[in-house]
Design an enzyme around this catalytic site. Structure first.
Site, PDB file in Angstrom:
ATOM      1  N   GLU A  10      95.200  60.335  82.026  1.00 47.51           N
ATOM      2  CA  GLU A  10      95.277  58.581  83.033  1.00 47.51           C
ATOM      3  C   GLU A  10      94.766  58.025  83.707  1.00 47.51           C
ATOM      4  O   GLU A  10      93.764  58.920  84.311  1.00 47.51           O
ATOM      5  CB  GLU A  10      96.286  58.112  83.427  1.00 47.51           C
ATOM      6  CG  GLU A  10      98.110  57.933  82.805  1.00 47.51           C
ATOM      7  CD  GLU A  10      98.909  57.837  83.839  1.00 47.51           C
ATOM      8  OE1 GLU A  10      99.738  56.678  83.883  1.00 47.51           O
ATOM      9  OE2 GLU A  10      99.178  58.159  85.070  1.00 47.51           O
ATOM     10  N   ASP A  33     101.040  55.954  86.443  1.00 48.65           N
ATOM     11  CA  ASP A  33     102.068  55.022  86.574  1.00 48.65           C
ATOM     12  C   ASP A  33     102.805  56.243  85.956  1.00 48.65           C
ATOM     13  O   ASP A  33     104.045  57.213  86.081  1.00 48.65           O
ATOM     14  CB  ASP A  33     102.178  53.952  85.906  1.00 48.65           C
ATOM     15  CG  ASP A  33     102.382  54.194  84.808  1.00 48.65           C
ATOM     16  OD1 ASP A  33     100.723  54.011  84.612  1.00 48.65           O
ATOM     17  OD2 ASP A  33     102.372  54.054  83.708  1.00 48.65           O
ATOM     18  N   GLY A  83      95.426  53.876  87.529  1.00 48.29           N
ATOM     19  CA  GLY A  83      97.147  53.397  87.147  1.00 48.29           C
ATOM     20  C   GLY A  83      97.632  54.566  86.224  1.00 48.29           C
ATOM     21  O   GLY A  83      98.413  54.831  85.327  1.00 48.29           O
TER      22      GLY A  83
END
Ligand SMILES: *Cc1c(COP(=O)(O)O)cnc(C)c1O
Length: 329
Positions: free
Chosen positions: A214, A220, A218
């Site tokens: 990722e 998450d 970001g």
């Protein structure tokens, strides 16, 4: 026989059998993209790297696989009525193109200020574009209204069984061609590509360790993976626009949790360096999000020495001016 991790997944989630069925279904339509190698990449990492080049897929990204599979699975009646998708990115073009090839009407809900090139590409593939104001209107509400009024089937970009199964076919092809892998690196937005890839890798190369990658800004999916429940974040600021999702899906997450070994992150600067590497050394155009997996290998985020490493290059749709800007910067 010891049960595989896949056997423990809940009902309603796709399995490797669904990936294999998707491969048969999309075989005549999706390109079997090449698996590229690079001596420079191998020397730099000490491993043997196999790049699955989905930047050469139809409509420029792996999304065609899931879109085509999901449309092919609809009833004749649903096909006649058509499908709807909301996206300003690769899913929109994939749905429009996959619909055109199967004579299924498509409606794509796009923001009014979407890049003209993307709107034109979507229309060029036969999609009907419905524009909305992203500051005042809710695209999901528009999608629901259209699907009720016109009987359209909504196909989401990642959190859908047939989409996940379709995305897994890229890794199935990769392992069939390259042989068993020690490691597989896959970029993550909503997790459709990673979930499908994990199903294929665990079935065809059971000892393969699987990593999601990722953007650092970001992460998450990394937070979700490590905490054990889906974490939502504000829209991240990153050049990896295909991974700007703010949470992983309810269907993709359990598959990722069961089959993936860890989640890694890379910086935007590492993505730019990787884009340049692809242009200079491998002579290919890869969009920022498509560089995530390779960036983790080339920057030693995960050690590749002595390993056979699969890397999914997810797409190549980058505006030429933006690309020039990245390379000049
Ligand atoms: C959609 C997309 C991703 C992210 O895929 P998910 O299935 O949402 O995780 C990565 N790269 C490209 C090029 C994409 O279009």
């Amino acid at each position: 026989m010891t049960p595989s991790p896949q056997d423990t997944l809940a009902a309603g989630l796709p399995t490797y059998d669904d990936v294999a069925a998707a491969a048969a279904r999309i075989g005549g339509a999706a390109f079997r993209t090449p698996v590229l190698t690079s001596r420079t990449a191998d020397e730099r990492t000490g491993g043997t790297l196999f790049f699955k080049a989905e930047n050469f897929q139809r409509a420029g990204a792996f999304k065609f696989r899931g879109a085509y599979n999901a449309i092919a699975r609809l009833s004749d009646d649903a096909k006649r009525r058509g499908v709807v998708a909301f996206s300003s990115g690769n899913h929109a073009q994939a749905i429009a193109y996959a619909g055109q090839l199967q004579d299924v009407p498509t409606v794509i809900i796009m923001p009014k200020d979407a890049p003209a090139m993307k709107v034109a590409a979507t229309r060029g593939y036969g999609g009907e574009v419905v524009a909305y104001d992203r500051y005042t209107e809710d695209r999901e509400a528009i999608g629901r209204r259209l699907s009720q009024e016109r009987g359209l089937t909504l196909i989401p970009p990642y959190d859908h069984e047939d989409v996940i199964a379709g995305q897994g076919t890229a890794t199935k092809e990769l392992i069939e061609e390259a042989g068993p892998l020690d490691m597989l690196l896959v970029c993550v937005g909503g997790g459709g590509l990673l979930a499908g890839s994990a199903l294929a890798a665990k079935a065809l190369s059971p000892d393969c360790r699987i990593y999601g990658v990722e953007p650092e800004a970001g992460n998450d999916a990394q937070q979700s993976f490590r905490s054990g429940s889906i974490v939502r974040i504000p829209v991240p600021v990153t050049i990896a626009d295909g991974a700007q999702t703010t949470y992983v899906g309810g269907k993709t997450f359990p598959i990722i949790q069961a089959l993936v070994d860890d989640m890694l992150t890379v910086s935007d600067q590492q993505l730019v360096d990787t884009m340049r590497f692809f242009v200079e050394r491998m002579k290919i155009v890869v969009e920022p999000t498509g560089c995530l997996a390779a960036a983790a290998a080339l920057n030693g985020i995960v050690p590749c020495r002595g390993k056979r490493v699969g890397i999914i290059i997810s797409g190549g749709n980058v505006d030429p001016k933006a690309l020039a800007g990245f390379l000049a910067g």
